[in-house]
Design a protein around this motif. Structure first.
Motif: not given
Length: 361
Positions: A66-72, A98-109, A168-175
């Motif tokens: 699994q890898v944790k990400h932040r995008i600015f 791969v599975r996308l989990e724990d997705v959180k976001r804040e945005y403004r336009i 968000f976190t990207v998780k693998s479904t296998d090894s």
């Protein structure tokens, strides 16, 4: 973590002649990977001469499971028509999903009707530090081998800025080894399937705005020791250069340190970064001394958020170095004490930010 809903106060200050000292030390912090998509910032005919394009990408290979990400992200549409901007993920592996989990976001336009520093950047910064970003499910949460999916997309009208942070976190479904690419993408065709965009990112624009990918997303900085009872001092954070012309200790998010250095530009202001700072104060006397630690802009308008203990406050719009926003008024006992807090700069702010330390009594 909690948000107080309040901003720090602003006070007038005369900083003429106050001596500045560089940050003493800084180390990389955090395990969340940071992707900064802020170049090209302005989408115009010069910087976005295509119908569809990749604004920036993060090419990832990992055996960690699994890898944790932040995008600015920070993109301003001055094209004559709306554009669709989104975040996609391509699973390049030839095995598993791969599975996308724990997705959180804040945005403004927003456009000229709002203040970008306070209403867009500051609001996002407070949500990140307070842990109050919106939780959501990715548009495609499970992405199979050799497939692409979209996390989310938005229609950005002409004349509007789109600022955002995604965790968000990207998780693998296998090894097996994960191989995937995260992209910020844009299209003038608002009905276009953004997952089809897999080209190289647009070239770096001449604008001096950052982009890059780093395997960490926090700065852990320490100032020199301040001695209570001595003259006021300022410790500039996120400065371009030290007084002797060398690189400051806290300049960790450089293009050279990016995972794709040739296509990156320094994130000198540390957008998207949580900046943790500790100020040691030495009281050589036998009685408590009152010391104040304040934020003081050194390069122009500044805003964002600060976390003190478990409380998060907005940093109000500081326009000049003749303003300060007190963070601590501390009764310092004899000996050496430390005072720590965390900062997040608002998009569109200027650095360096000075930490003004002074003895009140």
């Amino acid at each position: 973590m909690t948000s107080s809903g309040r901003d720090l106060t602003i006070e007038a200050v005369n900083t003429t002649g106050v001596v500045q000292f560089d940050i003493a030390s800084a180390t990389r912090g955090g395990t969340r990977r940071l992707m900064v998509s802020d170049n090209p910032e302005t989408l115009n005919e010069t910087n976005f001469p295509v119908t569809h394009g990749v604004l920036w990408h993060d090419v990832v290979r990992s055996h960690d499971g699994q890898v944790k990400h932040r995008i600015f992200g920070w993109h301003y549409n001055v094209l004559p028509n709306p554009v669709k901007i989104g975040i996609t993920l391509e699973n390049r592996a030839n095995h598993g999903a791969v599975r996308l989990e724990d997705v959180k976001r804040e945005y403004r336009i927003g456009g000229d009707e709002v203040n970008w520093i306070t209403d867009i950047g500051g609001t996002i910064s407070k949500a990140v530090l307070a842990g109050t970003m919106d939780q959501r499910t990715a548009d495609q949460s499970l992405i199979k081998q050799q497939q692409s999916g979209q996390i989310e997309s938005f229609i950005v009208p002409s004349g509007k800025l789109f600022g955002f942070v995604y965790d968000f976190t990207v998780k693998s479904t296998d090894s097996g080894e994960m191989q995937y690419t995260v992209r910020t993408v844009a299209s003038r065709d608002t009905a276009y399937d953004l997952t089809l965009l897999k080209s190289e990112p647009l070239p770096l624009a001449a604008q001096a705005h950052p982009r890059g990918n780093w395997t960490f997303s926090e700065t852990n900085a320490m100032t020199p020791v301040y001695t209570a009872g001595t003259e006021r001092v300022i410790y500039p954070t996120a400065a371009k250069l030290k007084k002797d012309g060398s690189i400051p200790a806290d300049q960790l998010f450089t293009a050279a340190a990016s995972e794709q250095p040739q296509q990156s530009l320094d994130n000198r202001a540390q957008f998207g970064v949580i900046y943790n700072v500790t100020v040691p104060v030495h009281n050589p006397g036998s009685q408590n001394r009152t010391v104040q630690i304040s934020l003081n802009p050194r390069g122009g308008s500044y805003g964002g958020a600060v976390k003190i203990g478990e409380d998060v406050y907005g940093v109000p719009l500081l326009r000049t170095n003749q303003q300060k926003a007190p963070v601590y008024v501390a009764s310092v006992p004899p000996g050496t004490s430390t005072y720590s807090f965390s900062l997040m700069i608002a998009g569109a702010s200027s650095t360096p930010l000075g930490l003004l330390v002074e003895t009140l009594s």
